[in-house]
Design a protein around this motif. Structure first.
Motif, PDB file in Angstrom:
ATOM      1  N   ASN A 120       0.856  -1.188   0.000  1.00  0.00           N
ATOM      2  CA  ASN A 120       0.000   0.000   0.000  1.00  0.00           C
ATOM      3  C   ASN A 120       0.891   1.236   0.000  1.00  0.00           C
ATOM      4  N   PRO A 121       0.782   2.090  -1.002  1.00  0.00           N
ATOM      5  CA  PRO A 121       1.598   3.311  -0.994  1.00  0.00           C
ATOM      6  C   PRO A 121       1.201   4.264   0.134  1.00  0.00           C
ATOM      7  N   PHE A 122      -0.026   4.078   0.686  1.00  0.00           N
ATOM      8  CA  PHE A 122      -0.482   4.893   1.818  1.00  0.00           C
ATOM      9  C   PHE A 122      -0.835   3.955   2.973  1.00  0.00           C
ATOM     10  N   PRO A 123       0.166   3.394   3.654  1.00  0.00           N
ATOM     11  CA  PRO A 123      -0.121   2.411   4.713  1.00  0.00           C
ATOM     12  C   PRO A 123      -0.975   3.009   5.817  1.00  0.00           C
ATOM     13  N   CYS A 124      -1.968   2.192   6.232  1.00  0.00           N
ATOM     14  CA  CYS A 124      -2.910   2.590   7.289  1.00  0.00           C
ATOM     15  C   CYS A 124      -3.627   3.890   6.955  1.00  0.00           C
ATOM     16  N   GLY A 125      -3.744   4.222   5.669  1.00  0.00           N
ATOM     17  CA  GLY A 125      -4.456   5.415   5.246  1.00  0.00           C
ATOM     18  C   GLY A 125      -3.702   6.704   5.506  1.00  0.00           C
ATOM     19  N   LEU A 126      -2.389   6.612   5.733  1.00  0.00           N
ATOM     20  CA  LEU A 126      -1.582   7.796   6.008  1.00  0.00           C
ATOM     21  C   LEU A 126      -0.741   8.156   4.796  1.00  0.00           C
ATOM     22  N   GLY A 127      -0.540   9.459   4.595  1.00  0.00           N
ATOM     23  CA  GLY A 127       0.231   9.941   3.456  1.00  0.00           C
ATOM     24  C   GLY A 127       1.723   9.792   3.668  1.00  0.00           C
ATOM     25  N   ARG A 128       2.463  10.294   2.718  1.00  0.00           N
ATOM     26  CA  ARG A 128       3.918  10.242   2.801  1.00  0.00           C
ATOM     27  C   ARG A 128       4.443  11.241   3.826  1.00  0.00           C
ATOM     28  N   SER A 129       5.630  10.925   4.315  1.00  0.00           N
ATOM     29  CA  SER A 129       6.215  11.752   5.376  1.00  0.00           C
ATOM     30  C   SER A 129       6.763  13.063   4.812  1.00  0.00           C
ATOM     31  N   ARG A 132       9.804  18.102   7.729  1.00  0.00           N
ATOM     32  CA  ARG A 132       9.732  19.414   8.392  1.00  0.00           C
ATOM     33  C   ARG A 132       8.518  19.521   9.313  1.00  0.00           C
ATOM     34  N   LEU A 133       7.557  18.594   9.170  1.00  0.00           N
ATOM     35  CA  LEU A 133       6.369  18.608  10.023  1.00  0.00           C
ATOM     36  C   LEU A 133       6.486  17.629  11.181  1.00  0.00           C
ATOM     37  N   ALA A 134       7.687  17.160  11.445  1.00  0.00           N
ATOM     38  CA  ALA A 134       7.857  16.103  12.439  1.00  0.00           C
ATOM     39  C   ALA A 134       7.328  16.500  13.816  1.00  0.00           C
ATOM     40  N   GLY A 135       7.352  17.782  14.155  1.00  0.00           N
ATOM     41  CA  GLY A 135       6.929  18.182  15.494  1.00  0.00           C
ATOM     42  C   GLY A 135       5.491  18.636  15.594  1.00  0.00           C
ATOM     43  N   VAL A 136       4.715  18.511  14.535  1.00  0.00           N
ATOM     44  CA  VAL A 136       3.356  19.015  14.569  1.00  0.00           C
ATOM     45  C   VAL A 136       2.516  18.245  15.595  1.00  0.00           C
ATOM     46  N   ASP A 137       1.650  18.938  16.313  1.00  0.00           N
ATOM     47  CA  ASP A 137       0.733  18.296  17.249  1.00  0.00           C
ATOM     48  C   ASP A 137      -0.599  19.028  17.235  1.00  0.00           C
ATOM     49  N   LEU A 138      -1.505  18.568  18.059  1.00  0.00           N
ATOM     50  CA  LEU A 138      -2.849  19.147  18.054  1.00  0.00           C
ATOM     51  C   LEU A 138      -2.854  20.628  18.401  1.00  0.00           C
ATOM     52  N   ALA A 194      -1.704  19.664 -10.192  1.00  0.00           N
ATOM     53  CA  ALA A 194      -2.683  20.733 -10.312  1.00  0.00           C
ATOM     54  C   ALA A 194      -4.063  20.358  -9.776  1.00  0.00           C
ATOM     55  N   MET A 195      -4.319  19.066  -9.589  1.00  0.00           N
ATOM     56  CA  MET A 195      -5.640  18.639  -9.132  1.00  0.00           C
ATOM     57  C   MET A 195      -5.581  17.789  -7.872  1.00  0.00           C
ATOM     58  N   THR A 196      -4.409  17.577  -7.293  1.00  0.00           N
ATOM     59  CA  THR A 196      -4.282  16.610  -6.198  1.00  0.00           C
ATOM     60  C   THR A 196      -3.558  17.221  -5.005  1.00  0.00           C
ATOM     61  N   VAL A 197      -4.128  17.003  -3.841  1.00  0.00           N
ATOM     62  CA  VAL A 197      -3.458  17.379  -2.602  1.00  0.00           C
ATOM     63  C   VAL A 197      -3.312  16.123  -1.740  1.00  0.00           C
ATOM     64  N   GLU A 198      -2.318  16.142  -0.848  1.00  0.00           N
ATOM     65  CA  GLU A 198      -2.060  14.997   0.012  1.00  0.00           C
ATOM     66  C   GLU A 198      -1.822  15.483   1.436  1.00  0.00           C
ATOM     67  N   LEU A 199      -2.391  14.741   2.392  1.00  0.00           N
ATOM     68  CA  LEU A 199      -2.194  15.049   3.802  1.00  0.00           C
ATOM     69  C   LEU A 199      -0.921  14.367   4.280  1.00  0.00           C
ATOM     70  N   PRO A 200       0.088  15.098   4.723  1.00  0.00           N
ATOM     71  CA  PRO A 200       1.330  14.477   5.208  1.00  0.00           C
ATOM     72  C   PRO A 200       1.067  13.541   6.380  1.00  0.00           C
ATOM     73  N   ARG A 201       1.919  12.550   6.500  1.00  0.00           N
ATOM     74  CA  ARG A 201       1.758  11.545   7.540  1.00  0.00           C
ATOM     75  C   ARG A 201       1.751  12.184   8.935  1.00  0.00           C
ATOM     76  N   GLU A 202       2.649  13.132   9.152  1.00  0.00           N
ATOM     77  CA  GLU A 202       2.760  13.736  10.470  1.00  0.00           C
ATOM     78  C   GLU A 202       1.460  14.452  10.869  1.00  0.00           C
ATOM     79  N   VAL A 203       0.839  15.145   9.925  1.00  0.00           N
ATOM     80  CA  VAL A 203      -0.420  15.831  10.218  1.00  0.00           C
ATOM     81  C   VAL A 203      -1.532  14.810  10.466  1.00  0.00           C
ATOM     82  N   GLY A 204      -1.564  13.756   9.673  1.00  0.00           N
ATOM     83  CA  GLY A 204      -2.575  12.719   9.869  1.00  0.00           C
ATOM     84  C   GLY A 204      -2.479  12.084  11.236  1.00  0.00           C
ATOM     85  N   LEU A 205      -1.249  11.811  11.688  1.00  0.00           N
ATOM     86  CA  LEU A 205      -1.072  11.228  13.018  1.00  0.00           C
ATOM     87  C   LEU A 205      -1.520  12.196  14.098  1.00  0.00           C
TER      88      LEU A 205
END
Length: 747
Positions: A120-129, A132-138, A194-205
């Motif tokens: 799965n290119p998006f394991p567990c429904g999470l995007g690619r890493s 620079r967002l490694a420290g993101v939290d709620l 131009a038509m696709t956006v992706e949620l980074p893994r760090e934000v998804g977590l």
């Protein structure tokens, strides 16, 4: 037992673990790997990883995807870090993955680099890493608007990519007007095109919070079942088996007389299918399944002529004379092994073309495997256990192997249950005993099991006043043939109802039966009094039948009653049939006798054909037949034994020793490589002199490549003679058949 590389970890495994690996992933053993390094390379290939994942259940597959979330395909990850992501113990899942070498290591786990692409290119429904967002939290998301949070929550639930026109241009935060543009400006979404956006893994977590993997399915979904009497299940299946044989017999009869044409694109046309369904008094879905079965069983085949037709084969005659249980077993196995999907019949393909029975688009080589998987799951509970909820059953099978079946996965379950019920393998939503036997032991034991289930044939019928004949059970073969000749089936089931008509009685007369024969049949075989209406019907038909006698002239008609001859000549059908009088009681026609008799019957007369001795002839055609081409059954791949796999492991170990032996580099023999033959000869002679083992690649007398570890005893005269280390036998190898050799130990 850990190593820095997969090859090192494999070398540390014992032989039993390697044998288990080769059994779980048989593609790794073909062709036999030269050494552990080659085996490790195959283990990490994308195609092999994908095949190894096909039978993993949902929890085990989720554990593998969680390893990818932790980037175990890039660097080893701690086992504790993985376990912390799951609310249940995952030891069993880890052992399953380790047994298939989809991960290796003990405390620090790694997975093959190709796993991400294969699983799965998006394991567990999470995007690619996005590092620079490694420290993101709620807390970083607290200032977002409700619309922006809803977008993040939707993408965090998976899949993490979305299509939107707002990704066409990246704008500054102050100029952003939509939630997508604002999230892109904040860096919480990544623009892929131009038509696709992706949620980074760090934000998804961060959005998922304390459930980093989302909803983890940790156990099989419940399956409602119902306990039934196994005897009732088996007897119901037996009734379906008899009905299946009756319909197939009617199909063979119909197609013997009027074979349908083969469509230019292959298959059977809609009109022919509808006609067959009408003849069988069945729906088109059942008729289509029967068509698929008789072809796969070899009872019908393409005539392959200038104008090809679907014609019964000579094998159909053998099938028709077999016992009912043997007939059923042949058809049931043809269904289980059918490499096609009859459930697609009536649908349209990607070009909006209707899919017909026997169309090539229905071919699916994996269909027998998927069908058996459903049947094997039905066989797990105790006999008589019914599974009434098809959707729940499909959900259970989907949990056990989510990567099996493709987009038709759930429909395959429904089709298998419906078709199995029609074939008699399944009854009352449960697997029959004869079906279980067929899956495990084959056709002969399954036929015997069905024979035990079926009630004993009855030797009598019940004649009713409304000219119906009730068979209170399965008739013995001779009686069944006689009743089928003089009456037509009106309804079938546990008790078959036949109806006697003037046409059916005339059919019996045409076959050579007399009125006395029919009276004797009903009187001797009916447990109820024969009604007068039936006696009158037989006698009235007998008076009309055969008063006109036809022979070949082209054809002739004779009659002892000149008035009837004159009546025939006065009818308008006489001109169409070319009839003319040659004597007061004889008419002749240039047309074949069959055409003349059919024309007169259509005009309301009841002629009969006669032979040179004056006896009534049966002019019914026996039906067309073509040579049987045999049954095209799929050949399952041979399953190697533990001894064979053990030998392969021994050769693998020998390849490893050869690679680490000083001076043990492989030497190839072909003469065009210069010193190859002489160098090989020197190596073999040295091994014979010093008592060293040699890993030899050679081609046997059948042209098959093989490999053996040999202790040479004598080398010369164009022959290597030595002891096969694996079997302790002395063998001789012509030197010209040896393709390469290498020492497997130092002197």
């Amino acid at each position: 037992m850990s190593g820095s590389t997969l090859a090192e970890w494999l070398r540390a495994l014992d032989d039993r673990a390697l044998v288990a690996l080769l059994r779980a992933r048989p593609d790794l053993a073909t062709p036999p790997p030269a050494d552990t390094t080659v085996l490790a390379t195959r283990i990490g290939s994308r195609a092999s990883v994908s095949r190894a994942c096909e039978d993993l259940d949902t929890l085990t597959l989720t554990v593998l995807e969680a390893l990818l979330v932790l980037d175990a395909d890039l660097a080893p990850v701690g086992r504790d870090a993985l376990a912390a992501l799951f609310p249940v113990d995952i030891t069993g899942a880890l052992e399953t993955l380790r047994g298939r070498v989809l991960l290796w290591g003990d405390d620090h786990l790694s997975t093959p680099p190709a796993t991400r692409d294969a699983v799965n290119p998006f394991p567990c429904g999470l995007g690619r890493s996005v590092p620079r967002l490694a420290g993101v939290d709620l807390a970083d998301l607290a200032g977002l608007g409700d619309d922006e949070l809803r977008v993040l929550e939707t993408l965090a639930a998976g899949p993490p990519v979305g299509q939107t026109r707002d990704a066409a241009h990246v704008v500054a935060l102050d100029d952003a007007t939509s939630p997508i543009q604002k999230l892109l400006a904040r860096g919480l979404l990544v623009r892929r095109d131009a038509m696709t956006v992706e949620l980074p893994r760090e934000v998804g977590l961060a959005v998922r919070g304390d459930r980093p993997l989302g909803a983890v399915p940790t156990a099989e979904p419940p399956l409602p079942t119902r306990a039934l009497d196994p005897v009732a299940v088996d007897s119901t299946g037996g009734g379906a088996a008899l009905e299946l044989c009756r319909h197939v017999d009617a199909l063979l009869t119909a197609w013997s007389e009027e074979p349908p044409t083969v469509l230019r694109s292959g298959g059977v046309g809609v009109r022919d299918l509808r006609k067959l369904a009408k003849d069988l008094k069945a729906d088109e879905t059942r008729a289509a399944l029967l068509v698929e079965l008789v072809v796969n069983a070899g009872l019908v085949a393409d005539s392959e002529g200038a104008e090809p037709e679907w014609v019964p084969t000579t094998q159909a005659d053998a099938w028709s004379t077999a016992s009912p249980e043997q007939r059923w077993a042949t058809l049931a196995l043809a269904w289980v092994d059918l490499p096609r999907l009859p459930g697609l019949i009536g649908r349209r393909d990607e070009r909006d073309r209707l899919l017909n029975p026997l169309a090539p688009e229905l071919n699916r080589p994996g269909a027998p495997r998927d069908r058996r998987r459903v049947l094997d799951a039905l066989a797990l509970p105790a006999p008589g256990t019914a599974v009434p909820d098809v959707d729940a059953f499909a959900a259970l099978l989907a949990w056990r192997a989510p990567r099996r079946g493709g987009r038709l996965r759930d429909e395959l379950v429904r089709w298998t249950l419906e078709e199995g019920t029609a074939v008699g393998v399944i009854a009352l939503d449960a697997l029959t005993s004869q079906g279980r036997t067929l899956l495990v032991e084959g056709t002969a034991p399954a036929a015997k099991r069905l024979a035990d289930v079926l009630p004993a044939p009855v030797d009598h019928v019940l004649v009713q006043a409304d000219l119906t004949v009730v068979a209170p059970g399965r008739l013995d073969p001779d009686l069944a043939d006689e009743i089928a000749l003089v009456a037509d089936v009106e309804s079938a089931g546990g008790a078959t109802v036949y109806r006697v008509t003037e046409d059916s009685v005339r059919r019996a007369f045409d076959a050579g039966r007399t009125a006395a024969d029919l009276h004797e049949l009903f009187t001797s075989r009916s447990r109820t009094p024969v009604p007068q209406s039936l006696t009158y019907l037989v006698d009235d038909a007998a008076r009309k039948h055969g008063r006109l006698r036809g022979g070949a002239a082209g054809s002739f008609l004779r009659c002892d009653d000149p008035v009837l001859v004159a009546e025939v000549l006065a009818h308008h059908a006489a001109d169409a049939l070319g009839l003319r009088r040659i004597a007061p009681s004889v008419l002749v026609s240039p047309l074949p006798l069959g055409d003349v008799l059919d024309g007169l019957r259509a005009a309301g007369f009841a002629p009969a054909a006669e032979g040179p001795d004056g006896r009534v002839l049966d002019l019914r055609t026996p039906g067309r037949r073509i040579a049987s081409r045999g049954r095209r059954r799929p050949v399952p791949p041979a399953t190697p034994s533990d001894e064979q796999l053990g030998e392969l492991v021994r050769l693998l170990r020998a390849g490893d020793r050869a690679a680490t032996t000083s001076g043990g580099a492989r030497i190839a023999v072909p003469g065009h490589l210069g010193a190859g033959p002489s160098a090989t000869l020197d190596l073999l002679q040295r091994a014979a002199r010093d008592g060293l083992d040699v890993l030899v690649d050679f081609v046997d007398g059948h042209g098959t490549a093989a490999r053996r570890v040999i202790t040479p005893r004598y080398v010369g005269g164009g022959v290597l003679e030595g002891v096969d280390v694996s079997y302790g036998e002395v063998r001789r190898f012509p030197l010209h058949r040896i393709t390469s050799a290498a020492l497997v130990q130092d002197s």
